[in-house]
Design a protein around this motif. Structure first.
Motif, PDB file in Angstrom:
ATOM      1  N   GLU A  35       0.835  -1.196   0.000  1.00 58.93           N
ATOM      2  CA  GLU A  35       0.000   0.000   0.000  1.00 58.93           C
ATOM      3  C   GLU A  35       0.873   1.251   0.000  1.00 58.93           C
ATOM      4  OE1 GLU A  35      -4.021  -0.906   2.416  1.00 58.93           O
ATOM      5  OE2 GLU A  35      -2.195  -1.121   3.618  1.00 58.93           O
ATOM      6  N   TRP A  36       0.299   2.325  -0.528  1.00 57.51           N
ATOM      7  CA  TRP A  36       0.868   3.662  -0.424  1.00 57.51           C
ATOM      8  C   TRP A  36      -0.061   4.515   0.435  1.00 57.51           C
ATOM      9  CZ3 TRP A  36       5.561   5.382  -1.861  1.00 57.51           C
ATOM     10  CH2 TRP A  36       6.274   4.655  -2.824  1.00 57.51           C
ATOM     11  N   TYR A  37       0.536   5.257   1.349  1.00 57.41           N
ATOM     12  CA  TYR A  37      -0.174   6.224   2.180  1.00 57.41           C
ATOM     13  C   TYR A  37       0.509   7.584   2.012  1.00 57.41           C
ATOM     14  CZ  TYR A  37      -2.712   2.656   4.863  1.00 57.41           C
ATOM     15  OH  TYR A  37      -3.548   1.641   5.251  1.00 57.41           O
ATOM     16  N   ARG A  38      -0.175   8.610   2.469  1.00 53.02           N
ATOM     17  CA  ARG A  38       0.455   9.929   2.504  1.00 53.02           C
ATOM     18  C   ARG A  38      -0.036  10.703   3.728  1.00 53.02           C
ATOM     19  NH1 ARG A  38      -2.426  12.955  -2.695  1.00 53.02           N
ATOM     20  NH2 ARG A  38      -4.529  13.139  -1.807  1.00 53.02           N
ATOM     21  N   GLN A  39       0.795  11.628   4.163  1.00 53.09           N
ATOM     22  CA  GLN A  39       0.442  12.477   5.301  1.00 53.09           C
ATOM     23  C   GLN A  39       0.835  13.894   4.982  1.00 53.09           C
ATOM     24  OE1 GLN A  39       1.953  11.199   9.116  1.00 53.09           O
ATOM     25  NE2 GLN A  39       0.382  12.383  10.178  1.00 53.09           N
ATOM     26  N   ALA A  40      -0.174  14.731   4.838  1.00 48.15           N
ATOM     27  CA  ALA A  40       0.051  16.152   4.581  1.00 48.15           C
ATOM     28  C   ALA A  40       0.310  16.868   5.898  1.00 48.15           C
ATOM     29  CB  ALA A  40      -1.161  16.745   3.877  1.00 48.15           C
ATOM     30  N   PRO A  41       0.953  18.026   5.846  1.00 48.98           N
ATOM     31  CA  PRO A  41       1.237  18.769   7.082  1.00 48.98           C
ATOM     32  C   PRO A  41      -0.032  19.051   7.869  1.00 48.98           C
ATOM     33  CG  PRO A  41       2.449  19.711   5.250  1.00 48.98           C
ATOM     34  CD  PRO A  41       1.522  18.683   4.666  1.00 48.98           C
ATOM     35  N   GLY A  42      -0.029  18.674   9.147  1.00 45.68           N
ATOM     36  CA  GLY A  42      -1.164  18.935  10.016  1.00 45.68           C
ATOM     37  C   GLY A  42      -2.363  18.038   9.809  1.00 45.68           C
ATOM     38  N   LYS A  43      -2.221  17.006   8.983  1.00 42.69           N
ATOM     39  CA  LYS A  43      -3.334  16.115   8.706  1.00 42.69           C
ATOM     40  C   LYS A  43      -2.985  14.679   9.058  1.00 42.69           C
ATOM     41  CE  LYS A  43      -5.472  18.870   5.062  1.00 42.69           C
ATOM     42  NZ  LYS A  43      -6.063  18.845   3.692  1.00 42.69           N
ATOM     43  N   LYS A  44      -4.029  13.851   9.141  1.00 39.05           N
ATOM     44  CA  LYS A  44      -3.822  12.440   9.438  1.00 39.05           C
ATOM     45  C   LYS A  44      -3.286  11.716   8.198  1.00 39.05           C
ATOM     46  CE  LYS A  44      -7.470  12.032  12.933  1.00 39.05           C
ATOM     47  NZ  LYS A  44      -8.729  11.340  13.323  1.00 39.05           N
ATOM     48  N   ARG A  45      -2.600  10.623   8.449  1.00 41.43           N
ATOM     49  CA  ARG A  45      -2.125   9.802   7.348  1.00 41.43           C
ATOM     50  C   ARG A  45      -3.328   9.175   6.649  1.00 41.43           C
ATOM     51  NH1 ARG A  45       3.055   6.094   8.519  1.00 41.43           N
ATOM     52  NH2 ARG A  45       3.634   8.147   9.345  1.00 41.43           N
ATOM     53  N   GLU A  46      -3.312   9.181   5.314  1.00 43.00           N
ATOM     54  CA  GLU A  46      -4.431   8.640   4.562  1.00 43.00           C
ATOM     55  C   GLU A  46      -3.950   7.649   3.515  1.00 43.00           C
ATOM     56  OE1 GLU A  46      -6.550  11.668   2.420  1.00 43.00           O
ATOM     57  OE2 GLU A  46      -4.823  12.203   1.182  1.00 43.00           O
ATOM     58  N   LEU A  47      -4.836   6.712   3.197  1.00 39.93           N
ATOM     59  CA  LEU A  47      -4.522   5.698   2.200  1.00 39.93           C
ATOM     60  C   LEU A  47      -4.601   6.291   0.801  1.00 39.93           C
ATOM     61  CD1 LEU A  47      -4.045   2.678   1.470  1.00 39.93           C
ATOM     62  CD2 LEU A  47      -6.541   2.437   1.436  1.00 39.93           C
ATOM     63  N   VAL A  48      -3.579   6.041   0.002  1.00 46.28           N
ATOM     64  CA  VAL A  48      -3.582   6.455  -1.397  1.00 46.28           C
ATOM     65  C   VAL A  48      -4.102   5.312  -2.268  1.00 46.28           C
ATOM     66  CG1 VAL A  48      -2.121   7.131  -3.343  1.00 46.28           C
ATOM     67  CG2 VAL A  48      -1.686   8.073  -1.058  1.00 46.28           C
ATOM     68  N   GLY A  49      -3.606   4.105  -1.999  1.00 46.28           N
ATOM     69  CA  GLY A  49      -4.055   2.948  -2.752  1.00 46.28           C
ATOM     70  C   GLY A  49      -3.197   1.746  -2.446  1.00 46.28           C
ATOM     71  N   GLY A  50      -3.558   0.606  -3.067  1.00 48.06           N
ATOM     72  CA  GLY A  50      -2.823  -0.605  -2.831  1.00 48.06           C
ATOM     73  C   GLY A  50      -2.750  -1.479  -4.067  1.00 48.06           C
ATOM     74  N   ILE A  51      -1.894  -2.497  -3.991  1.00 54.37           N
ATOM     75  CA  ILE A  51      -1.729  -3.421  -5.111  1.00 54.37           C
ATOM     76  C   ILE A  51      -1.541  -4.836  -4.567  1.00 54.37           C
ATOM     77  CG2 ILE A  51       0.767  -2.950  -5.243  1.00 54.37           C
ATOM     78  CD1 ILE A  51       0.447  -3.340  -8.344  1.00 54.37           C
ATOM     79  N   THR A  52      -2.283  -5.776  -5.139  1.00 50.47           N
ATOM     80  CA  THR A  52      -2.152  -7.167  -4.721  1.00 50.47           C
ATOM     81  C   THR A  52      -0.920  -7.800  -5.348  1.00 50.47           C
ATOM     82  OG1 THR A  52      -3.417  -8.081  -6.560  1.00 50.47           O
ATOM     83  CG2 THR A  52      -4.679  -7.307  -4.645  1.00 50.47           C
ATOM     84  N   SER A  53      -0.625  -9.015  -4.916  1.00 53.52           N
ATOM     85  CA  SER A  53       0.533  -9.729  -5.458  1.00 53.52           C
ATOM     86  C   SER A  53       0.388  -9.975  -6.959  1.00 53.52           C
ATOM     87  CB  SER A  53       0.733 -11.043  -4.719  1.00 53.52           C
ATOM     88  OG  SER A  53      -0.445 -11.828  -4.798  1.00 53.52           O
ATOM     89  N   SER A  54      -0.854 -10.058  -7.422  1.00 52.84           N
ATOM     90  CA  SER A  54      -1.096 -10.314  -8.847  1.00 52.84           C
ATOM     91  C   SER A  54      -1.250  -9.037  -9.662  1.00 52.84           C
ATOM     92  CB  SER A  54      -2.354 -11.170  -9.007  1.00 52.84           C
ATOM     93  OG  SER A  54      -3.470 -10.500  -8.476  1.00 52.84           O
ATOM     94  N   GLY A  55      -1.181  -7.885  -8.995  1.00 56.32           N
ATOM     95  CA  GLY A  55      -1.222  -6.621  -9.712  1.00 56.32           C
ATOM     96  C   GLY A  55      -2.557  -5.900  -9.727  1.00 56.32           C
ATOM     97  N   ARG A  56      -3.539  -6.412  -9.008  1.00 56.67           N
ATOM     98  CA  ARG A  56      -4.817  -5.718  -8.938  1.00 56.67           C
ATOM     99  C   ARG A  56      -4.662  -4.503  -8.038  1.00 56.67           C
ATOM    100  NH1 ARG A  56      -9.861  -9.289  -7.307  1.00 56.67           N
ATOM    101  NH2 ARG A  56      -9.061 -10.364  -9.148  1.00 56.67           N
ATOM    102  N   THR A  57      -5.231  -3.377  -8.450  1.00 58.63           N
ATOM    103  CA  THR A  57      -5.041  -2.130  -7.719  1.00 58.63           C
ATOM    104  C   THR A  57      -6.353  -1.529  -7.246  1.00 58.63           C
ATOM    105  OG1 THR A  57      -5.068  -0.914  -9.807  1.00 58.63           O
ATOM    106  CG2 THR A  57      -2.910  -1.519  -8.929  1.00 58.63           C
ATOM    107  N   ASN A  58      -6.259  -0.682  -6.243  1.00 56.76           N
ATOM    108  CA  ASN A  58      -7.393   0.122  -5.803  1.00 56.76           C
ATOM    109  C   ASN A  58      -6.852   1.469  -5.359  1.00 56.76           C
ATOM    110  OD1 ASN A  58      -7.188   0.145  -2.609  1.00 56.76           O
ATOM    111  ND2 ASN A  58      -6.698  -1.915  -3.299  1.00 56.76           N
ATOM    112  N   TYR A  59      -7.686   2.494  -5.458  1.00 57.62           N
ATOM    113  CA  TYR A  59      -7.237   3.863  -5.202  1.00 57.62           C
ATOM    114  C   TYR A  59      -8.257   4.652  -4.403  1.00 57.62           C
ATOM    115  CZ  TYR A  59      -4.142   2.692  -9.070  1.00 57.62           C
ATOM    116  OH  TYR A  59      -3.214   2.085  -9.884  1.00 57.62           O
ATOM    117  N   ALA A  60      -7.753   5.623  -3.663  1.00 52.90           N
ATOM    118  CA  ALA A  60      -8.634   6.584  -3.023  1.00 52.90           C
ATOM    119  C   ALA A  60      -9.273   7.455  -4.108  1.00 52.90           C
ATOM    120  CB  ALA A  60      -7.832   7.460  -2.064  1.00 52.90           C
ATOM    121  N   ASP A  61     -10.470   7.915  -3.841  1.00 53.76           N
ATOM    122  CA  ASP A  61     -11.177   8.738  -4.831  1.00 53.76           C
ATOM    123  C   ASP A  61     -10.387   9.985  -5.198  1.00 53.76           C
ATOM    124  OD1 ASP A  61     -14.532   8.058  -3.525  1.00 53.76           O
ATOM    125  OD2 ASP A  61     -13.262   6.948  -4.930  1.00 53.76           O
ATOM    126  N   SER A  62      -9.645  10.514  -4.241  1.00 52.31           N
ATOM    127  CA  SER A  62      -8.933  11.774  -4.472  1.00 52.31           C
ATOM    128  C   SER A  62      -7.801  11.646  -5.487  1.00 52.31           C
ATOM    129  CB  SER A  62      -8.376  12.308  -3.148  1.00 52.31           C
ATOM    130  OG  SER A  62      -7.506  11.348  -2.563  1.00 52.31           O
TER     131      SER A  62
END
Length: 115
Positions: A35-62
């Motif tokens: 998974e990839w996450y990000r944390q902007a200054p002064g904000k909580k860490r949020e999920l960006v998206g992830g990838i399975t072992s087979s390459g299937r992906t999912n993403y945050a709407d943003s």
């Protein structure tokens, strides 16, 4: 010891592109959900998206339709391709995996989107 090391963060102008890398060691990488996450200054860490072992992906709407996650199992590396970057994408970006129920995080890499 499992280790994740992110790289590729930089200062980029709005509308620009950047590719982040996350290199893994000490684990059977190709079996791992990453998974990839990000944390902007002064904000909580949020999920960006992830990838399975087979390459299937999912993403945050943003980031959907702008960011792409991929992986190269031969190189034990997962990537985050970011396009059409916006100032609100400014954050420290982290990759994460889980090994035997333990969360493993990298140290993060800073992306700054500014003119």
């Amino acid at each position: 010891q499992v280790r994740l090391v992110e790289s590729g963060g930089a200062l980029v102008q709005p509308g620009g592109s950047l590719r982040l890398s996350c290199a893994a060691s000490g684990t059977i990488f190709f079996t791992k959900y990453m998974e990839w996450y990000r944390q902007a200054p002064g904000k909580k860490r949020e999920l960006v998206g992830g990838i399975t072992s087979s390459g299937r992906t999912n993403y945050a709407d943003s980031v959907k339709d702008r960011f792409t996650i991929s992986r190269d199992n031969a190189k034990n590396t997962v990537y985050l391709e970011m396009n059409s970057l916006k100032p609100e994408d400014t954050a420290v970006y982290y990759c994460k995996t889980v090994v035997i129920s333990v969360e493993i995080w990298g140290q993060g890499t800073l992306v700054t989107v500014s003119s």
